[in-house]
Design an enzyme around this catalytic site. Structure first.
Site: not given
Length: 336
Positions: A115, A263, A293
């Site tokens: 991530c 993020h 995501n």
């Protein structure tokens, strides 16, 4: 010492839209449950045979970024590719991008920071530019999650979260010392590595030969595992810390932020940070609602969209921040 700037941005997502209602036909879940916990309404998944891979999506995003940067592809000195979902176990996708774009025999670096991968890539590119080693660096964050998720009720806690997509940027030299990337900050805390993990195949535990020999349909070691509450609690702390670290390094304050792009892990995390820092809605950009995501691709996709929509202008202070598996986290402070 030189300075670096983001000279061009691009992103690509598959055409196939998968809504929460679509998932509810395969998994015991529903739109309300998913939105309440994540904020996600839909995501993009590749379709078998559509030609989309981690590399090919990265190439599509890269072509847009290169065109917008105003440089020729022959001017690219180096490639950095961030992903947790490479086309092959090895080699990594960096060399595939070099091949598919028809670039010179430039170096290609693959990084595995999940991530926070794009933030790490920006930091690495910034150092290369600062030292004068390279002048134009292509960085890509790209992911294909959909083919590696447990799309059954057993895996619903994780599988509803992730989507596919790619983002790219050209990092180039900046002549003005007070513009471009002002600072980057990277951290890790490996004691929590197993709290967000895909265990197999891995040469430190379940070897490929073990998986084949066992042929166990209930083996979950190669599906993502996440201790959701634990990750959430750590994320909100580390996000706050690393954002402040970046601001202080440049003698700035929260009030100086024009755009924060976190993020896109969970809309609730972004909203928590926004409320803590007392930022207005137009100071934080979120698109997890549309894409889920996308791990290493989430920041460059969101950054590109925000720029395309005119939400980032010359002179703005832009802060990027990420937290994810590893645990790894980081921030980048940019004067646009």
């Amino acid at each position: 010492m030189y300075h670096s700037k983001i000279a061009g941005l691009g992103y690509y997502v598959p055409e196939n839209i998968v809504t929460n209602d679509d998932l509810s036909k395969r998994i015991d879940t529903n739109d309300e449950w998913i939105q309440e916990r994540t904020g996600i309404q839909e995501r993009r998944h590749i379709v078998k045979g559509d030609g989309n891979t981690t590399t090919s999506m990265g190439v599509k995003a890269a072509k847009i970024a290169i065109e917008r940067s105003g440089i020729a592809k022959e001017d690219i000195d180096f490639i950095i590719f961030a992903t947790l979902s490479p086309d092959y176990y090895f080699p990594g996708p960096g060399v595939l991008v070099q091949r598919d774009l028809g670039l010179n025999t430039v170096g290609a670096l693959d990084i595995r920071n999940q991530c926070s991968g794009f933030v790490y890539a920006l930091s690495i590119a910034d150092q290369y530019i600062k030292t004068g080693m390279y002048k134009n660096i292509l960085i890509i964050g790209s992911e294909v999650h959909s083919t590696g998720l447990d799309m059954t009720t057993r895996g619903r806690g994780v599988s509803v979260i992730f989507g596919d997509g790619a983002g790219a940027a050209i990092i180039s030299r900046e002549e003005e010392p007070n513009k471009g990337i002002l600072s980057t900050h990277l951290h890790s805390e490996g004691q929590y590595a197993e709290e967000l993990i895909v265990k197999a195949p891995g040469m430190g535990g379940r070897w490929v030969t073990d998986i084949i020999a066992d042929n166990d349909p209930n083996d979950e070691s190669y599906f993502p595992y996440m201790n959701g509450q634990f990750v959430f609690k750590n994320a909100v702390v580390r996000f706050s810390e690393v954002i402040m670290e970046g601001l202080k390094a440049s003698n700035l304050d929260v009030s100086d932020i024009n755009m924060l792009i976190p993020h896109q892990a969970n809309l609730r995390i972004s909203q928590f940070i926004q409320q803590k820092f007392k930022l207005a809605d137009d100071q934080v950009y979120n698109n997890i609602q549309k894409y889920g995501n996308t791990t290493a691709a989430s920041i460059p996709i969101a950054l590109t969209e925000a720029w395309e929509q005119g939400k980032i202008k010359s002179g703005d202070l832009v802060v990027l921040a990420a937290f994810g598996s590893g645990f790894t986290w980081g921030s980048v402070v940019i004067r646009w």
